[in-house]
Write a protein that holds these residues in place. Structure first.
Motif, PDB file in Angstrom:
ATOM      1  N   ASN A   1       0.837  -1.182   0.000  1.00 20.78           N
ATOM      2  CA  ASN A   1       0.000   0.000   0.000  1.00 20.78           C
ATOM      3  C   ASN A   1       0.883   1.247   0.000  1.00 20.78           C
ATOM      4  OD1 ASN A   1      -0.032   1.529   2.509  1.00 20.78           O
ATOM      5  ND2 ASN A   1      -1.389   0.059   3.467  1.00 20.78           N
ATOM      6  N   LYS A   2       0.280   2.379  -0.307  1.00 23.64           N
ATOM      7  CA  LYS A   2       1.013   3.627  -0.493  1.00 23.64           C
ATOM      8  C   LYS A   2       1.737   4.082   0.778  1.00 23.64           C
ATOM      9  CE  LYS A   2       0.414   8.190  -2.472  1.00 23.64           C
ATOM     10  NZ  LYS A   2      -0.484   9.149  -3.067  1.00 23.64           N
ATOM     11  N   VAL A   3       1.099   3.933   1.938  1.00 22.63           N
ATOM     12  CA  VAL A   3       1.702   4.360   3.201  1.00 22.63           C
ATOM     13  C   VAL A   3       2.952   3.522   3.499  1.00 22.63           C
ATOM     14  CG1 VAL A   3       1.340   4.524   5.696  1.00 22.63           C
ATOM     15  CG2 VAL A   3      -0.467   5.245   4.118  1.00 22.63           C
ATOM     16  N   GLU A   4       2.865   2.211   3.274  1.00 23.33           N
ATOM     17  CA  GLU A   4       4.017   1.337   3.521  1.00 23.33           C
ATOM     18  C   GLU A   4       5.176   1.680   2.588  1.00 23.33           C
ATOM     19  OE1 GLU A   4       2.537  -2.615   3.077  1.00 23.33           O
ATOM     20  OE2 GLU A   4       1.469  -2.583   4.993  1.00 23.33           O
ATOM     21  N   ARG A   5       4.866   1.948   1.301  1.00 27.40           N
ATOM     22  CA  ARG A   5       5.906   2.328   0.340  1.00 27.40           C
ATOM     23  C   ARG A   5       6.569   3.632   0.773  1.00 27.40           C
ATOM     24  NH1 ARG A   5       2.153   1.170  -3.761  1.00 27.40           N
ATOM     25  NH2 ARG A   5       2.010   3.388  -4.191  1.00 27.40           N
ATOM     26  N   SER A   6       5.751   4.574   1.234  1.00 26.94           N
ATOM     27  CA  SER A   6       6.278   5.855   1.668  1.00 26.94           C
ATOM     28  C   SER A   6       7.190   5.679   2.879  1.00 26.94           C
ATOM     29  CB  SER A   6       5.123   6.807   2.006  1.00 26.94           C
ATOM     30  OG  SER A   6       5.619   8.037   2.427  1.00 26.94           O
ATOM     31  N   ALA A   7       6.785   4.857   3.827  1.00 27.94           N
ATOM     32  CA  ALA A   7       7.589   4.603   5.023  1.00 27.94           C
ATOM     33  C   ALA A   7       8.906   3.922   4.657  1.00 27.94           C
ATOM     34  CB  ALA A   7       6.803   3.761   6.019  1.00 27.94           C
ATOM     35  N   LYS A   8       8.860   2.956   3.727  1.00 29.47           N
ATOM     36  CA  LYS A   8      10.078   2.269   3.293  1.00 29.47           C
ATOM     37  C   LYS A   8      11.000   3.240   2.565  1.00 29.47           C
ATOM     38  CE  LYS A   8       8.250  -2.407   2.911  1.00 29.47           C
ATOM     39  NZ  LYS A   8       7.892  -3.488   1.980  1.00 29.47           N
ATOM     40  N   SER A   9      10.424   4.095   1.723  1.00 33.45           N
ATOM     41  CA  SER A   9      11.201   5.078   0.980  1.00 33.45           C
ATOM     42  C   SER A   9      11.888   6.040   1.949  1.00 33.45           C
ATOM     43  CB  SER A   9      10.293   5.837   0.027  1.00 33.45           C
ATOM     44  OG  SER A   9      11.018   6.827  -0.650  1.00 33.45           O
ATOM     45  N   TYR A  10      11.157   6.502   2.960  1.00 28.25           N
ATOM     46  CA  TYR A  10      11.718   7.406   3.963  1.00 28.25           C
ATOM     47  C   TYR A  10      12.826   6.710   4.745  1.00 28.25           C
ATOM     48  CZ  TYR A  10      12.164  10.449   7.999  1.00 28.25           C
ATOM     49  OH  TYR A  10      12.666  11.256   8.967  1.00 28.25           O
ATOM     50  N   ALA A  11      12.589   5.466   5.148  1.00 27.04           N
ATOM     51  CA  ALA A  11      13.598   4.719   5.900  1.00 27.04           C
ATOM     52  C   ALA A  11      14.865   4.549   5.067  1.00 27.04           C
ATOM     53  CB  ALA A  11      13.041   3.364   6.323  1.00 27.04           C
TER      54      ALA A  11
END
Length: 105
Positions: A1-11
């Protein structure tokens, strides 16, 4: 999902060395805010011989641009940018202030 992708990208971004993060942020900021690449910024700085486009002194610069058109005008000191903004907004008052100072030397 978009939130998980965003969190992984930020990490991933935060796992990069500080200088790499800083360079990536700078490139993205220049492109997003002013539509210019880091190479274009460096070319502009070189075309100004590494000095402020207003006072012609070296230092740390901000990107001066027209708030009406968004067009980049040059690289100038923060204080020079404040003065340019004031002149742009209150031009006639600056001539009057200069006349006042001439009278009261």
């Amino acid at each position: 999902n978009k939130v998980e992708r965003s969190a992984k990208s930020y990490a991933h971004f935060m796992s990069l060395p500080y200088e790499e993060r800083r360079l990536r942020w700078r490139k993205a900021h220049l492109k997003r805010q002013f539509g210019m690449s880091l190479d274009e910024y460096n070319q502009l700085l070189e075309s100004q011989n590494g000095v402020c486009a207003v006072c012609k002194k070296p230092g740390k610069f901000v990107i001066d641009h027209s708030h009406l058109t968004g067009k980049v005008r040059g690289l100038i000191h923060r204080w020079c940018n404040v003065v340019v903004g004031m002149v742009e907004k209150y031009g006639g008052l600056f001539y009057q202030a200069n006349d006042y100072l001439e009278v009261h030397k």
